[in-house]
Scaffold this active site. Structure first.
Site, PDB file in Angstrom:
ATOM      1  CG  ASP A  29      -1.871   1.094   1.313  1.00 29.71           C
ATOM      2  OD1 ASP A  29      -3.042   0.869   0.966  1.00 29.71           O
ATOM      3  OD2 ASP A  29      -1.465   2.210   1.701  1.00 29.71           O
ATOM      4  CG  ASN A  73      -4.344  11.392  -4.949  1.00 27.52           C
ATOM      5  OD1 ASN A  73      -3.532  11.450  -5.886  1.00 27.52           O
ATOM      6  ND2 ASN A  73      -5.114  10.344  -4.751  1.00 27.52           N
ATOM      7  CG  ASP A  77      -4.617   9.019 -11.855  1.00 31.41           C
ATOM      8  OD1 ASP A  77      -5.434   9.547 -12.637  1.00 31.41           O
ATOM      9  OD2 ASP A  77      -4.940   8.512 -10.754  1.00 31.41           O
ATOM     10  CD  GLU A 108      -4.643   4.219  -1.115  1.00 33.62           C
ATOM     11  OE1 GLU A 108      -5.584   4.294  -1.961  1.00 33.62           O
ATOM     12  OE2 GLU A 108      -4.750   4.597   0.050  1.00 33.62           O
TER      13      GLU A 108
END
Lengths: 221, 321
Positions: free
Chosen positions: B186, B194, B203, B230
């Site tokens: 993770d 983000n 992304d 993620e």
């Protein structure tokens, strides 16, 4: 001796053999045509004898299958008339499958027609093959001693391709025969026979047999 | 599996190896004719019976089959029916090549799943064109089937494929009594990433991580999938705990070395990952969900003990997670 193109076309047209058309469908490969035409000729020699007992059976399914197979081969090698004869035979036998329509006289007549057509096709194809400019494929032995190690390597490669059912095995076999013509004796006939029949499984076995027989040669080198 | 980056035209032109054709006919003459037509541009295999053809298709699936109808024993219609009934071979296009000329036979052939019906004697130009058309369709179809299992953003396999494969690999591991390892990883503080850098950057980061993971897992059977937003999963068949641990540490190191700036992370100034690994050792019972649960709990442990690290555990024969 080559005939002129006009003469060969006349021969073909009158005998129901379209050699030129068949060679065109093989992309002009006359050598291949010669091979398959000869194989076809060998196949049809026994055709009437094979079909005769099948025509006696109440259910003509096997006879239909045999005629169907030869029909396809005949059309491939340009034996147009024989192909048409087989097609007519298929049609006749399929029509007879309806109850009460078995006609022994028709079958007898057909068999006679088939025998006649096989005979005339054989003569015509043999003549047509003679008119082709068939260059001999046998490689000249250039006088060098055959290399046993190379022969073993080529046989191993051939065995691998045969085991994979890879059609390159056919080319490899042809090349092996050319390259090692001096070394190839009667021991190789079972392998040649297997390749001719496209029995690749048997070909693998024959390669292994030959390799086990050749191995001691390398030990003495 | 086709490389999705290879255009269909290149597949047809043999850039990645010649397409494979299987010619099935009981008559060597007919096989030779087909080899003459296709031998220079395709890898041609042959079978002289239906049974041989079915075996070949299982062991070395061709890209297309040219199939005679009338053969002793199993005829072409039955061969085609069996091919279409088998998951492993049903996507191989079949073209009948036959001296049959009646509509009923042609209809029957198409109804059992053939894509074309070619009459003998074959015209080589016509049959080559038809084969090329069918191969184009086949390769496009293969690509579409693979796209179903791909994650659109990262390019690795998606969760659907992971769920399918972990079950398959668990069963294989149990059957063959071999170890199976699973890595769950993770991205640390990804939401904060983000928030700070934007979703586009997020992304891009996920794509970079996916590429990095794929580059580390080089064995054909190893698999990388996007497990969640993620989160990524790596299935490592026949991999011991020690080997999986080494791989997990390598993955963590390689992602860190990418040095993707992450000023909102308290672990490091760059993007890091937390990793949980679980291994099913020989003889351990249970199912794939137990393995996933163990890997997940160990990932959680890595998160709770500082992040940017690897935690691992084993499903041994006497242990149930």
């Amino acid at each position: 001796m080559l005939q002129s193109k006009e003469q060969s076309d006349t021969v073909s047209a009158t005998s129901g053999i379209d050699t030129a058309g068949a060679i065109t469908l093989l992309s002009g490969n006359k050598a291949l045509y010669g091979q398959i035409a000869q194989a076809f000729l060998d196949e049809i020699q026994t055709l009437p004898a094979r079909v005769a007992p099948l025509l006696q059976a109440p259910d003509p399914a096997e006879a239909v299958r045999a005629l169907h197979t030869i029909k396809g081969l005949a059309l491939t090698v340009g034996a147009v008339q024989l192909g048409e004869t087989c097609r007519a035979g298929e049609k006749l036998l399929k029509a007879e499958r309806l109850p009460g329509q078995v006609d022994g006289a028709d079958r007898t007549h057909f068999l006679a027609r088939l025998q006649t057509e096989v005979a005339s096709t054989t003569l015509a194809m043999q003549l047509a093959l003679k008119t082709l400019d068939m260059t001999a494929e046998n490689a000249a032995n250039n006088g060098t001693q055959p290399d046993a190690h190379e022969l073993i390597g080529d046989l191993q490669q051939l065995a691998t391709l045969l085991a994979q059912s890879d059609m390159r095995a056919v080319d490899a076999h042809t090349q092996l025969r050319r390259k090692h013509s001096a070394a190839l004796d009667a021991r190789f006939e079972p392998l040649n026979s297997a390749l001719q029949a496209f029995d690749f499984e048997r070909g693998v076995v024959q390669c292994e047999t030959l390799l086990s027989g050749l191995a001691p040669i390398t030990k003495n080198d | 599996m086709i490389d999705l980056e290879t255009p269909v035209t290149q597949l047809l032109e043999g850039v990645r190896g010649k397409p494979k054709l299987l010619v099935v006919d009981d008559q060597p003459i007919n096989i030779q004719v087909m080899y003459q037509a296709f031998g220079s541009d395709y890898q041609v295999f042959m079978a002289t019976s239906g049974a041989q053809a079915l075996t070949l298709c299982k062991n070395n699936p061709p890209d297309l089959i040219l199939l005679d109808v009338v053969m002793p024993g199993m005829d072409g219609f039955e061969v085609c029916t069996r091919l279409k009934a088998d998951e492993a071979t049903k996507h191989i296009p079949v073209m009948f090549v036959t001296a049959h000329t009646d509509a009923a036979q042609e209809t029957h052939g198409l109804s059992v799943g053939a894509v074309d019906f070619i009459a003998k004697p074959v015209n080589p130009d016509v049959v080559r064109a038809r084969v090329r058309t069918q191969l184009t369709l086949k390769f496009q179809s293969d690509l579409l089937r693979q796209l179903v299992f791909l994650d659109g953003l990262s390019g690795v396999f998606n969760r659907r494929y992971f769920d399918q494969q972990i079950a398959t690999e668990w069963a294989r591991s149990a059957r063959n009594n071999m170890p199976l390892s699973l890595i769950l990883l993770d991205v640390d503080f990804f939401k904060l990433y983000n928030d700070r850098y934007g979703h586009q950057a997020g992304d891009d980061a996920l794509r970079t991580i996916a590429v990095t993971l794929k580059s580390c897992l080089r064995r054909p059977a190893d698999l990388v999938a996007r497990y969640g937003g993620e989160e990524f999963a790596c299935i490592l068949p026949e991999t011991s705990f020690d080997d999986a641990l080494a791989m997990a540490q390598e993955l963590e190191r390689r992602v860190r070395e990418k040095a993707m700036p992450h000023e909102s992370s308290s672990v490091a100034p760059f993007i890091t990952i937390s990793v949980g690994i679980a291994t099913r050792e020989q003889g351990a019972s249970g199912d794939a969900q137990v393995l996933i649960g163990l890997a997940d709990s160990l990932l959680y442990q890595a998160k709770n003990t500082g992040r940017g690290k690897v935690c691992g555990g084993v499903m041994a024969p006497e242990l149930r997670a």
